[in-house]
Design a protein around this motif. Structure first.
Motif, PDB file in Angstrom:
ATOM      1  N   THR A   1       0.806  -1.218   0.000  1.00 17.87           N
ATOM      2  CA  THR A   1       0.000   0.000   0.000  1.00 17.87           C
ATOM      3  C   THR A   1       0.839   1.268   0.000  1.00 17.87           C
ATOM      4  O   THR A   1       0.317   2.342  -0.268  1.00 17.87           O
ATOM      5  CB  THR A   1      -0.914   0.040   1.239  1.00 17.87           C
ATOM      6  OG1 THR A   1      -0.105  -0.033   2.416  1.00 17.87           O
ATOM      7  CG2 THR A   1      -1.912  -1.094   1.213  1.00 17.87           C
ATOM      8  N   ALA A   2       2.137   1.161   0.303  1.00 13.09           N
ATOM      9  CA  ALA A   2       3.006   2.330   0.409  1.00 13.09           C
ATOM     10  C   ALA A   2       4.351   2.044  -0.252  1.00 13.09           C
ATOM     11  O   ALA A   2       4.739   0.888  -0.410  1.00 13.09           O
ATOM     12  CB  ALA A   2       3.216   2.683   1.881  1.00 13.09           C
ATOM     13  N   PRO A   3       5.104   3.101  -0.597  1.00 17.57           N
ATOM     14  CA  PRO A   3       6.399   2.893  -1.232  1.00 17.57           C
ATOM     15  C   PRO A   3       7.441   2.264  -0.310  1.00 17.57           C
ATOM     16  O   PRO A   3       8.368   1.618  -0.776  1.00 17.57           O
ATOM     17  CB  PRO A   3       6.823   4.293  -1.673  1.00 17.57           C
ATOM     18  CG  PRO A   3       5.955   5.239  -0.943  1.00 17.57           C
ATOM     19  CD  PRO A   3       4.733   4.504  -0.535  1.00 17.57           C
ATOM     20  N   SER A   4       7.276   2.437   0.996  1.00 20.01           N
ATOM     21  CA  SER A   4       8.151   1.788   1.976  1.00 20.01           C
ATOM     22  C   SER A   4       7.394   1.700   3.297  1.00 20.01           C
ATOM     23  O   SER A   4       6.397   2.405   3.497  1.00 20.01           O
ATOM     24  CB  SER A   4       9.465   2.562   2.144  1.00 20.01           C
ATOM     25  OG  SER A   4       9.235   3.814   2.732  1.00 20.01           O
TER      26      SER A   4
ATOM     27  N   LYS B   1      -6.143   5.917   0.468  1.00 21.61           N
ATOM     28  CA  LYS B   1      -6.996   5.316   1.494  1.00 21.61           C
ATOM     29  C   LYS B   1      -8.445   5.594   1.121  1.00 21.61           C
ATOM     30  O   LYS B   1      -8.716   6.379   0.212  1.00 21.61           O
ATOM     31  CB  LYS B   1      -6.633   5.823   2.886  1.00 21.61           C
ATOM     32  CG  LYS B   1      -6.618   7.305   3.057  1.00 21.61           C
ATOM     33  CD  LYS B   1      -6.001   7.672   4.401  1.00 21.61           C
ATOM     34  CE  LYS B   1      -5.855   9.152   4.596  1.00 21.61           C
ATOM     35  NZ  LYS B   1      -5.172   9.894   3.590  1.00 21.61           N
ATOM     36  N   VAL B   2      -9.364   4.938   1.786  1.00 22.28           N
ATOM     37  CA  VAL B   2     -10.785   5.095   1.482  1.00 22.28           C
ATOM     38  C   VAL B   2     -11.161   6.569   1.608  1.00 22.28           C
ATOM     39  O   VAL B   2     -10.784   7.238   2.569  1.00 22.28           O
ATOM     40  CB  VAL B   2     -11.648   4.223   2.425  1.00 22.28           C
ATOM     41  CG1 VAL B   2     -13.127   4.509   2.229  1.00 22.28           C
ATOM     42  CG2 VAL B   2     -11.362   2.750   2.183  1.00 22.28           C
ATOM     43  N   GLY B   3     -11.878   7.057   0.610  1.00 28.00           N
ATOM     44  CA  GLY B   3     -12.317   8.452   0.589  1.00 28.00           C
ATOM     45  C   GLY B   3     -11.419   9.367  -0.223  1.00 28.00           C
ATOM     46  O   GLY B   3     -11.809  10.494  -0.549  1.00 28.00           O
ATOM     47  N   ASP B   4     -10.215   8.911  -0.576  1.00 25.54           N
ATOM     48  CA  ASP B   4      -9.307   9.733  -1.379  1.00 25.54           C
ATOM     49  C   ASP B   4      -9.830   9.860  -2.803  1.00 25.54           C
ATOM     50  O   ASP B   4     -10.363   8.911  -3.371  1.00 25.54           O
ATOM     51  CB  ASP B   4      -7.904   9.125  -1.436  1.00 25.54           C
ATOM     52  CG  ASP B   4      -7.113   9.305  -0.155  1.00 25.54           C
ATOM     53  OD1 ASP B   4      -7.614  10.013   0.754  1.00 25.54           O
ATOM     54  OD2 ASP B   4      -6.012   8.749  -0.067  1.00 25.54           O
TER      55      ASP B   4
ATOM     56  N   GLU C   1     -12.946   8.221  -6.892  1.00 22.67           N
ATOM     57  CA  GLU C   1     -12.866   8.232  -5.433  1.00 22.67           C
ATOM     58  C   GLU C   1     -12.731   6.785  -4.971  1.00 22.67           C
ATOM     59  O   GLU C   1     -13.502   5.916  -5.389  1.00 22.67           O
ATOM     60  CB  GLU C   1     -14.119   8.847  -4.816  1.00 22.67           C
ATOM     61  CG  GLU C   1     -14.072   8.876  -3.303  1.00 22.67           C
ATOM     62  CD  GLU C   1     -15.289   9.534  -2.680  1.00 22.67           C
ATOM     63  OE1 GLU C   1     -15.528   9.294  -1.489  1.00 22.67           O
ATOM     64  OE2 GLU C   1     -15.998  10.267  -3.380  1.00 22.67           O
ATOM     65  N   ILE C   2     -11.749   6.523  -4.115  1.00 21.99           N
ATOM     66  CA  ILE C   2     -11.521   5.171  -3.591  1.00 21.99           C
ATOM     67  C   ILE C   2     -12.599   4.869  -2.552  1.00 21.99           C
ATOM     68  O   ILE C   2     -12.756   5.610  -1.578  1.00 21.99           O
ATOM     69  CB  ILE C   2     -10.114   5.044  -2.966  1.00 21.99           C
ATOM     70  CG1 ILE C   2      -9.025   5.408  -3.984  1.00 21.99           C
ATOM     71  CG2 ILE C   2      -9.897   3.653  -2.389  1.00 21.99           C
ATOM     72  CD1 ILE C   2      -9.003   4.543  -5.225  1.00 21.99           C
ATOM     73  N   THR C   3     -13.352   3.788  -2.754  1.00 19.14           N
ATOM     74  CA  THR C   3     -14.425   3.417  -1.832  1.00 19.14           C
ATOM     75  C   THR C   3     -14.054   2.237  -0.944  1.00 19.14           C
ATOM     76  O   THR C   3     -14.709   2.002   0.069  1.00 19.14           O
ATOM     77  CB  THR C   3     -15.715   3.070  -2.601  1.00 19.14           C
ATOM     78  OG1 THR C   3     -15.438   1.991  -3.503  1.00 19.14           O
ATOM     79  CG2 THR C   3     -16.225   4.276  -3.375  1.00 19.14           C
ATOM     80  N   ALA C   4     -13.000   1.480  -1.329  1.00 17.58           N
ATOM     81  CA  ALA C   4     -12.589   0.325  -0.518  1.00 17.58           C
ATOM     82  C   ALA C   4     -11.172  -0.081  -0.873  1.00 17.58           C
ATOM     83  O   ALA C   4     -10.772  -0.007  -2.032  1.00 17.58           O
ATOM     84  CB  ALA C   4     -13.529  -0.859  -0.748  1.00 17.58           C
ATOM     85  N   VAL C   5     -10.417  -0.469   0.145  1.00 19.52           N
ATOM     86  CA  VAL C   5      -9.117  -1.119  -0.037  1.00 19.52           C
ATOM     87  C   VAL C   5      -9.342  -2.551   0.411  1.00 19.52           C
ATOM     88  O   VAL C   5      -9.619  -2.816   1.580  1.00 19.52           O
ATOM     89  CB  VAL C   5      -8.003  -0.436   0.791  1.00 19.52           C
ATOM     90  CG1 VAL C   5      -6.685  -1.163   0.606  1.00 19.52           C
ATOM     91  CG2 VAL C   5      -7.867   1.037   0.406  1.00 19.52           C
TER      92      VAL C   5
ATOM     93  N   LEU D   1      -8.645  -5.454  -5.833  1.00 15.58           N
ATOM     94  CA  LEU D   1      -7.767  -4.805  -4.855  1.00 15.58           C
ATOM     95  C   LEU D   1      -8.383  -3.536  -4.286  1.00 15.58           C
ATOM     96  O   LEU D   1      -8.233  -3.240  -3.089  1.00 15.58           O
ATOM     97  CB  LEU D   1      -6.434  -4.435  -5.508  1.00 15.58           C
ATOM     98  CG  LEU D   1      -5.650  -5.575  -6.148  1.00 15.58           C
ATOM     99  CD1 LEU D   1      -4.395  -5.044  -6.820  1.00 15.58           C
ATOM    100  CD2 LEU D   1      -5.314  -6.642  -5.128  1.00 15.58           C
ATOM    101  N   PHE D   2      -9.079  -2.766  -5.119  1.00 11.46           N
ATOM    102  CA  PHE D   2      -9.696  -1.506  -4.702  1.00 11.46           C
ATOM    103  C   PHE D   2     -11.083  -1.400  -5.289  1.00 11.46           C
ATOM    104  O   PHE D   2     -11.336  -1.846  -6.403  1.00 11.46           O
ATOM    105  CB  PHE D   2      -8.885  -0.302  -5.225  1.00 11.46           C
ATOM    106  CG  PHE D   2      -7.495  -0.199  -4.674  1.00 11.46           C
ATOM    107  CD1 PHE D   2      -7.262   0.450  -3.469  1.00 11.46           C
ATOM    108  CD2 PHE D   2      -6.418  -0.735  -5.351  1.00 11.46           C
ATOM    109  CE1 PHE D   2      -5.984   0.554  -2.962  1.00 11.46           C
ATOM    110  CE2 PHE D   2      -5.137  -0.638  -4.854  1.00 11.46           C
ATOM    111  CZ  PHE D   2      -4.913   0.007  -3.649  1.00 11.46           C
ATOM    112  N   GLY D   3     -11.980  -0.781  -4.529  1.00 14.80           N
ATOM    113  CA  GLY D   3     -13.281  -0.382  -5.061  1.00 14.80           C
ATOM    114  C   GLY D   3     -13.196   1.106  -5.330  1.00 14.80           C
ATOM    115  O   GLY D   3     -12.508   1.841  -4.620  1.00 14.80           O
TER     116      GLY D   3
END
Length: 139
Positions: free
Chosen positions: A74-77, A85-88, A115-119, A133-135
Motif C-alpha cells: 500500500t506504500a512505497p516503503s 486510502k478510502v475516501g481519497d 474516489e476510492i471506496t474500498a481497499v 484490490l480496490f473499489g
C-alpha cells in the motif's frame, strides 16, 4: 533465473492458493502443480466460525484488479504513508499501490479520475491475477 529467484517463486507458489502455474521464457519453462488430495472435512463450531475474520467483499461498482500474481504493498516503503486510502480522490494514472513479483516492483495506476471506496487487501498480502484490490466510484 538465479537460485534465489527460483526459491522465491516456489515460496510464493506454496503460500498461494494456486493449483497450477506455468512460467515460460526463451531459455526455460517451469511448471508447478499441487497434488489434488482432498482434505478431510472438519466441523467448525458456530462460535469459532464467527470469530474468523473475513476478507472485505468487493463493493458494488467498479473495482481495480491485480494485473499479475505478487505481493501487494500500500506504500512505497514501510515508514511511508499509503498511496491511497478510502475516501481519497485520485486522478487517472496516480499510483494506487505496488505489486512485487520476483523482486520487480510494478506500480498499479488509477484507471480514471475516481474516489476510492474500498481497499480490499492488506499490506503485504499475496494477490492473484484478476483479484479485486480496490473499489472506486468514477468522478
Amino acid at each position: 533465473m538465479t537460485n534465489q529467484e527460483l526459491k522465491e517463486l516456489l515460496s510464493c507458489f506454496e503460500s498461494s492458493s494456486l493449483g497450477k502455474m506455468k512460467l515460460s521464457t526463451q531459455e526455460f519453462t517451469i511448471e508447478l502443480e499441487r497434488p489434488c488430495a482432498a482434505a478431510p472435512a472438519v466441523p467448525v463450531p458456530a462460535s469459532a466460525a464467527a470469530a474468523v475474520p473475513t476478507q472485505p467483499q468487493a463493493p458494488a461498482g467498479e473495482t481495480v484488479t491485480a494485473p499479475m500474481v505478487g505481493t501487494f504493498y500500500t506504500a512505497p516503503s514501510p515508514d511511508q504513508p499509503p498511496f491511497v486510502k478510502v475516501g481519497d480522490r485520485v486522478k487517472k494514472g496516480d499510483t494506487l499501490c505496488l505489486i512485487e513479483a520476483m523482486k520487480m516492483m510494478s506500480e498499479l495506476p488509477a484507471p480514471c479520475d475516481c474516489e476510492i471506496t474500498a481497499v480490499l487487501k492488506e499490506n503485504g498480502a499475496l494477490v492473484s491475477f484478476g483479484e479485486a484490490l480496490f473499489g472506486y466510484q468514477p468522478c
